[in-house]
Design a protein around this motif. Structure first.
Motif, PDB file in Angstrom:
ATOM      1  N   LEU A  96      11.339   2.399  -8.608  1.00  0.00           N
ATOM      2  CA  LEU A  96      11.564   0.991  -9.087  1.00  0.00           C
ATOM      3  C   LEU A  96      11.749   0.095  -7.808  1.00  0.00           C
ATOM      4  N   LYS A  97      12.869   0.634  -7.039  1.00  0.00           N
ATOM      5  CA  LYS A  97      13.237  -0.102  -6.006  1.00  0.00           C
ATOM      6  C   LYS A  97      12.111  -0.511  -4.857  1.00  0.00           C
ATOM      7  N   THR A  98      11.290   0.554  -4.702  1.00  0.00           N
ATOM      8  CA  THR A  98      10.150   0.595  -3.767  1.00  0.00           C
ATOM      9  C   THR A  98       9.023  -0.548  -4.241  1.00  0.00           C
ATOM     10  N   LEU A  99       8.822  -0.415  -5.681  1.00  0.00           N
ATOM     11  CA  LEU A  99       7.818  -1.062  -6.092  1.00  0.00           C
ATOM     12  C   LEU A  99       8.139  -2.802  -5.956  1.00  0.00           C
ATOM     13  N   LYS A 100       9.526  -3.022  -6.330  1.00  0.00           N
ATOM     14  CA  LYS A 100      10.242  -4.383  -6.266  1.00  0.00           C
ATOM     15  C   LYS A 100      10.423  -4.802  -4.912  1.00  0.00           C
ATOM     16  N   GLU A 101      10.623  -3.902  -3.744  1.00  0.00           N
ATOM     17  CA  GLU A 101      10.748  -4.368  -2.363  1.00  0.00           C
ATOM     18  C   GLU A 101       9.254  -4.761  -1.926  1.00  0.00           C
ATOM     19  N   ALA A 102       8.282  -4.060  -2.566  1.00  0.00           N
ATOM     20  CA  ALA A 102       6.738  -4.458  -2.025  1.00  0.00           C
ATOM     21  C   ALA A 102       6.068  -5.744  -3.039  1.00  0.00           C
ATOM     22  N   GLY A 103       6.869  -6.227  -3.551  1.00  0.00           N
ATOM     23  CA  GLY A 103       6.629  -7.420  -4.393  1.00  0.00           C
ATOM     24  C   GLY A 103       5.647  -7.042  -5.618  1.00  0.00           C
ATOM     25  N   LEU A 104       5.655  -5.752  -5.949  1.00  0.00           N
ATOM     26  CA  LEU A 104       4.527  -5.573  -7.071  1.00  0.00           C
ATOM     27  C   LEU A 104       5.023  -5.446  -8.327  1.00  0.00           C
ATOM     28  N   VAL A 105       6.524  -5.625  -8.588  1.00  0.00           N
ATOM     29  CA  VAL A 105       6.919  -5.879  -9.936  1.00  0.00           C
ATOM     30  C   VAL A 105       8.316  -6.714  -9.589  1.00  0.00           C
ATOM     31  N   ARG A 106       8.547  -7.309 -10.825  1.00  0.00           N
ATOM     32  CA  ARG A 106       9.730  -8.383 -11.117  1.00  0.00           C
ATOM     33  C   ARG A 106      10.687  -7.665 -11.901  1.00  0.00           C
ATOM     34  N   SER A 107      12.136  -7.977 -11.820  1.00  0.00           N
ATOM     35  CA  SER A 107      12.846  -7.523 -12.891  1.00  0.00           C
ATOM     36  C   SER A 107      13.683  -8.736 -13.210  1.00  0.00           C
ATOM     37  N   ARG A 108      14.020  -8.232 -14.508  1.00  0.00           N
ATOM     38  CA  ARG A 108      15.368  -9.454 -15.160  1.00  0.00           C
ATOM     39  C   ARG A 108      16.138  -8.617 -15.847  1.00  0.00           C
ATOM     40  N   GLN A 109      17.499  -9.215 -15.980  1.00  0.00           N
ATOM     41  CA  GLN A 109      18.392  -8.437 -16.577  1.00  0.00           C
ATOM     42  C   GLN A 109      18.622  -8.897 -18.034  1.00  0.00           C
TER      43      GLN A 109
ATOM     44  N   PHE B 227       0.668  -1.249  -0.047  1.00  0.00           N
ATOM     45  CA  PHE B 227      -0.051   0.018  -0.149  1.00  0.00           C
ATOM     46  C   PHE B 227       0.792   1.090  -0.064  1.00  0.00           C
ATOM     47  N   HIS B 228       2.227   1.258   0.792  1.00  0.00           N
ATOM     48  CA  HIS B 228       3.023   2.319   0.706  1.00  0.00           C
ATOM     49  C   HIS B 228       3.434   2.553  -0.758  1.00  0.00           C
ATOM     50  N   ALA B 229       3.881   1.516  -1.502  1.00  0.00           N
ATOM     51  CA  ALA B 229       4.146   1.613  -2.771  1.00  0.00           C
ATOM     52  C   ALA B 229       3.228   2.202  -3.937  1.00  0.00           C
ATOM     53  N   LEU B 230       1.924   1.999  -3.563  1.00  0.00           N
ATOM     54  CA  LEU B 230       0.945   2.303  -4.298  1.00  0.00           C
ATOM     55  C   LEU B 230       0.489   3.978  -4.061  1.00  0.00           C
TER      56      LEU B 230
ATOM     57  N   GLU C 167       2.181   6.751  -4.223  1.00  0.00           N
ATOM     58  CA  GLU C 167       3.059   7.279  -4.763  1.00  0.00           C
ATOM     59  C   GLU C 167       2.523   7.742  -6.330  1.00  0.00           C
ATOM     60  N   PRO C 168       2.311   8.783  -6.750  1.00  0.00           N
ATOM     61  CA  PRO C 168       1.726   9.032  -8.001  1.00  0.00           C
ATOM     62  C   PRO C 168       2.721   8.592  -9.101  1.00  0.00           C
ATOM     63  N   LEU C 169       3.900   8.664  -9.035  1.00  0.00           N
ATOM     64  CA  LEU C 169       4.882   8.314 -10.039  1.00  0.00           C
ATOM     65  C   LEU C 169       5.015   6.790 -10.226  1.00  0.00           C
ATOM     66  N   ARG C 170       4.781   5.953  -8.991  1.00  0.00           N
ATOM     67  CA  ARG C 170       4.664   4.524  -9.010  1.00  0.00           C
ATOM     68  C   ARG C 170       3.603   4.141  -9.617  1.00  0.00           C
ATOM     69  N   LEU C 171       2.348   4.871  -9.304  1.00  0.00           N
ATOM     70  CA  LEU C 171       1.076   4.577 -10.054  1.00  0.00           C
ATOM     71  C   LEU C 171       1.369   4.521 -11.550  1.00  0.00           C
ATOM     72  N   GLN C 172       2.088   5.510 -12.137  1.00  0.00           N
ATOM     73  CA  GLN C 172       2.119   5.947 -13.469  1.00  0.00           C
ATOM     74  C   GLN C 172       3.210   4.502 -14.119  1.00  0.00           C
TER      75      GLN C 172
END
Length: 108
Positions: free
Chosen positions: A56-69, A16-19, A21-26
């Motif tokens: 992106l770090k905040t979204l990833k720590e919240a588990g809302l996004v995944r990353s791959r290199q 909910f914290h990650a959600l 912030e307007p930029l993170r919602l974008q």
């Protein structure tokens, strides 16, 4: 979603914290369409990479996004399972809590 997975209150709060912030919602709105690399997100949102990396770090720590290199780029996508966790948390209030009419502070 794994039936043995029990979300912690910290993970729910982080979501909910990650959600909040307007930029993170974008960012999440853009990722609804497709996986994107950091460079594409920066260009579309008009922000520099250091600012976006923080979000992106905040979204990833919240588990809302995944990353791959891939090569030198990092690609991000939604982790829909975590959205289901947050949705379930909210739906439990509606399903399990008796909804009471709002009371005025003047009328106890």
């Amino acid at each position: 979603m794994d039936s043995l997975y029990t979300p912690t209150s910290d993970m729910i709060a982080a979501g909910f914290h990650a959600l909040s912030e307007p930029l993170r919602l974008q960012v999440l709105e853009l990722l609804r369409e497709q996986e994107l690399c950091v460079c594409d997100l920066c260009e579309t949102l008009g922000v520099n990479q250091s600012k976006l990396s923080f979000h992106l770090k905040t979204l990833k720590e919240a588990g809302l996004v995944r990353s791959r290199q891939e090569g030198r780029w990092i690609y991000y996508s939604l982790n829909l399972a975590q959205f289901v966790v947050l949705e379930q948390y909210l739906s439990d209030y509606r399903r399990l809590t008796k909804l009471l009419p709002a009371r005025s502070c003047d009328n106890p």
